[in-house]
Design a protein around this motif. Structure first.
Motif, PDB file in Angstrom:
ATOM      1  N   ASN A 134      -1.907  -1.242  -7.711  1.00 17.14           N
ATOM      2  CA  ASN A 134      -0.994  -1.943  -6.825  1.00 17.14           C
ATOM      3  C   ASN A 134      -1.295  -1.608  -5.371  1.00 17.14           C
ATOM      4  N   ASN A 135      -1.538  -0.314  -5.121  1.00 17.02           N
ATOM      5  CA  ASN A 135      -1.825   0.137  -3.773  1.00 17.02           C
ATOM      6  C   ASN A 135      -3.122  -0.475  -3.256  1.00 17.02           C
ATOM      7  N   GLN A 136      -4.155  -0.507  -4.094  1.00 17.02           N
ATOM      8  CA  GLN A 136      -5.441  -1.059  -3.674  1.00 17.02           C
ATOM      9  C   GLN A 136      -5.334  -2.561  -3.421  1.00 17.02           C
ATOM     10  N   THR A 156       0.828  -1.206   0.000  1.00 15.66           N
ATOM     11  CA  THR A 156       0.000   0.000   0.000  1.00 15.66           C
ATOM     12  C   THR A 156       0.860   1.252   0.000  1.00 15.66           C
ATOM     13  N   ALA A 210      -2.007   5.194   3.531  1.00 13.28           N
ATOM     14  CA  ALA A 210      -2.324   4.758   2.169  1.00 13.28           C
ATOM     15  C   ALA A 210      -3.591   5.435   1.660  1.00 13.28           C
ATOM     16  N   ILE A 255       2.236   4.596  -3.819  1.00 14.26           N
ATOM     17  CA  ILE A 255       1.706   5.953  -3.754  1.00 14.26           C
ATOM     18  C   ILE A 255       2.826   6.977  -3.907  1.00 14.26           C
ATOM     19  N   TYR A 264      -0.063   2.042 -10.723  1.00 16.59           N
ATOM     20  CA  TYR A 264       0.481   2.112  -9.364  1.00 16.59           C
ATOM     21  C   TYR A 264      -0.645   2.144  -8.346  1.00 16.59           C
ATOM     22  N   SER A 265      -1.717   2.849  -8.689  1.00 19.75           N
ATOM     23  CA  SER A 265      -2.864   2.920  -7.797  1.00 19.75           C
ATOM     24  C   SER A 265      -3.478   1.539  -7.609  1.00 19.75           C
ATOM     25  N   VAL A 322      -3.993   7.599  -1.674  1.00 19.68           N
ATOM     26  CA  VAL A 322      -4.935   7.343  -2.764  1.00 19.68           C
ATOM     27  C   VAL A 322      -5.624   8.635  -3.166  1.00 19.68           C
TER      28      VAL A 322
END
Lengths: 569, 91
Positions: free
Chosen positions: A277-279, A255, A386, A259, A274-275, A390
């Motif tokens: 990946n974070n989610q 997370t 995180a 970012i 990339y977003s 976002v």
């Protein structure tokens, strides 16, 4: 096991795809939509059970297993396929339609697989079909990126197969059940399979194929890609490794690092990658926590995420389709000529940030609450950071730099009607799920006794989001916000795109030099020897020249005298 | 909704979102909303707090602000390390 005829989930789509090339160009796109809808209908009529138990080479296979966990993933995969099919109605390339349909169908089949061998077949099928969506861009970059993608995805399949074999030899079964017993350690098979799942789920250090390949696909191709591979991996992890503590830390890492990259990335679809990946990190944390609330949160988040991520990729895809680029440095002011796309994008941005009344709010908060209930303070803090992150890249950066910011002078036409319809449906779902969340909660794997709209939740979430927005305004006004720049940012793909080739090239230079040097020395000494021999045997050389008779008789006399002396001594 | 495809210099007539007075109004509205949302902390009770920090006044407000700034700062720092020319991999 029922004796009736049953249709393995996803098979309608996989087999139907092979009919497409025989249909007219215009009909193909509509057929994709029809087949996906038929498949959803068939899936809805399939009762929760295990089907297709067959014996193959002495191994027990269970082709389809529909239970509460596979049901929710099956439903959302179908919805994603339908939304993407509507979005792709303009595509006149049979390749893309066939690939997309097989891809979606394979993902559905995989999430309903009851045994590991069936899973493996569908797993590889998703990789082999989705790469064509990348190659369909028909340029050099896309070709090379697709190759890297294919190698990595097939690599994941090879690891999975190895794990399956080890497990079969050890336990004699290939049932797709939980691999980690309560409080037990992971064995070799489990580790191999975890690695395989982790590659497809974009674990840290194994993640870069996601940011490398997704922005290279066509506008509609990326919308398809965003929905299936990674969420299939999430399902697989939820099925096989719930409650594995390692996943909490892996998820936390997931997370955080994307970012930071998303702040400085120029290609807006790469920012979305990339977003993504974070989610995924949120979902992996939920799997790691493993309580009923956490798994529910992961499933709910996957469901909502697929929709709002598709919506965001659709809006960026529409920009790409009309403007020809999605680089932030070249966009801005598009709200004037693409107001509907702007509006839908902002709904997606609000949903991913978790604004109350939108879908992200009712799903993400479950995972945070689950962390709270287990008293995982630092995990909870990480998830809050995180969430602010976002808001930065998806809530603000994407809509702001594409549609507002400075005026780029570009006045593209509004997105075509079918794209607007797809986006409207996705946006509508974001609102519907946010407001009428019990509709979502009844599909969750475990009974959900959760109430997202408490005063505390709503107020604190609004505090987080509004103050994050305030921070953005502050950074922009003080000039501290980094400007968008045309650049490439190095990530772990540098290792196999630059470091390895450099090492191999360097190695070949060194060895080539050594080889040449040694050859030269050997040949040189051989030549010198031959030269010496030639000199000796030449006309004037020691062994080659003509000796005169006089000298010969002289030396012969000396020799005879010597022998006479020796005889008398 | 314009359907004109030719790209020309920024319009003489800026849109509603681009006029400076409206931008000022939006920022003012944001500040007011922030104030309301922080003060709202006084008007409800959190029945199931998991951590002490959760119930401190305006926690997620200042945390959201600080976290946002920190992430952007980290991004700016990261850029100095990983930034390369756009055609870095194509050379």
């Amino acid at each position: 096991m029922t004796g009736d005829l049953f249709i393995p989930p996803g098979l309608i789509m996989i087999l139907g795809a092979w009919l497409l090339p025989f249909l007219g160009r215009r009909v193909q796109a509509w057929s994709v939509l029809v087949l996906s809808s038929l498949s959803l209908l068939a899936f809805g009529l399939t009762a929760a059970d295990s089907y297709g138990q067959i014996e193959w080479l002495g191994i027990e296979l269970v082709v389809a297993r529909v239970d509460s966990l596979s049901r929710i993933f099956g439903v959302i995969f179908h919805l994603a396929a339908i939304l993407s099919a509507i979005y792709a109605l303009h595509v006149r390339d049979a390749r893309q339609h066939v690939a997309a349909l097989v891809y979606a169908g394979a993902a559905i089949g995989a999430c309903c697989a009851g045994d590991l061998v069936t899973l493996f077949v569908y797993w590889e099928l998703t990789a082999l079909s989705s790469v064509f969506l990348i190659w369909a861009s028909d340029n050099e970059r896309a070709y090379r990126s697709g190759m890297r993608y294919l190698i990595i995805q097939v690599g994941s399949g090879v690891l999975l197969l190895s794990g399956i074999i080890v497990r079969y030899v050890a336990t004699g079964s290939v049932e797709f059940v939980r691999f980690t017993p309560e409080g037990g350690a992971m064995d070799a098979a489990a580790m191999l399979i975890l690695l395989a799942f982790g590659i497809k789920c974009a674990f840290p250090l194994l993640h870069n194929w996601l940011q490398d390949a997704y922005p290279e696909a066509t506008p509609s191709g990326t919308v398809y890609l965003s929905g299936f591979t990674t969420k299939l991996a999430v399902y697989a992890l939820a099925r096989g490794f719930p409650g594995t503590e390692l996943l909490i830390w892996v998820g936390c890492a997931m997370t955080l690092f994307p970012i930071v990259y998303a702040v400085i990335e120029n290609d807006l679809r790469r920012v979305l990658a990339y977003s993504l990946n974070n989610q995924l990190g949120f979902m992996v944390v939920g799997i790691g926590i493993g309580t009923e609330l956490a798994i529910n949160g992961t499933a709910a988040h996957a469901f909502c995420h697929i929709i709002y991520k598709a919506l965001l990729f659709m809006s960026m895809g529409a920009v790409l389709y009309r403007v020809g680029t999605v680089k932030a440095t070249e966009l801005g002011g598009l709200h004037k000529s693409m107001p509907w796309t702007t509006g839908f994008c902002m709904v997606g941005a609000g949903a991913i940030s978790g604004f109350p009344l939108l879908s992200g709010f009712v799903s993400k908060s479950m995972i945070l609450s689950a962390a709270g209930e287990q008293h995982l303070f630092w995990v909870w803090i990480v998830l809050l950071i995180a969430s602010a992150g976002v808001m930065e890249h998806s809530g603000i950066k994407i809509p702001f730099f594409a549609f507002f910011a400075h005026d780029s002078g570009k006045r593209p036409k509004e997105a075509p009607p079918h794209m607007l319809v797809a986006m409207a449906l996705a946006a509508g779902l974001c609102v519907l799920l946010g407001v009428a969340y019990p509709l979502l909660y009844r599909w969750l794997p475990y009974p959900a006794d959760y109430h997202p709209y408490t005063a505390a939740h709503v107020v604190t979430q609004l505090q987080l989001l509004l103050f994050a927005a305030l921070a953005f305004v502050f950074l922009m006004k003080t000039g501290l916000y980094p400007a968008e720049q045309r650049a490439t940012n190095l990530d772990t793909d540098w290792v196999y795109r630059r470091a390895f080739p450099m090492l191999i090239h360097g190695g070949s230079v060194v060895f080539g030099g050594l080889d040449r040097g040694l050859r030269r020395a050997a040949l040189g000494s051989l030549q010198a020897f031959l030269r010496g021999v030639r000199t000796l045997f030449s006309e004037h050389g020691l062994f080659g020249r003509a000796w005169s008779t006089g000298i010969m008789t002289f030396w012969a006399t000396i020799l005879l005298a010597f022998c006479l002396l020796l005889y008398y001594l | 909704m314009k359907t004109d495809q030719t790209s020309h210099e920024a319009d003489a007539a800026p849109s509603w979102f681009e006029r400076p007075e409206n931008i000022r109004r939006m920022i003012l509205a944001l500040c007011v909303a922030c104030a309301i949302v922080v003060l709202a902390d006084l008007f409800y009770e959190n029945h199931h707090p998991h951590f002490d920090l959760e119930t401190s006044f305006g926690f997620q407000a200042w945390f959201g602000f600080v976290a946002f700034v920190a992430v952007v700062a980290l991004g700016t720092a990261l850029r100095t390390v990983v930034r390369r020319e756009e055609d870095y991999y194509d050379r």
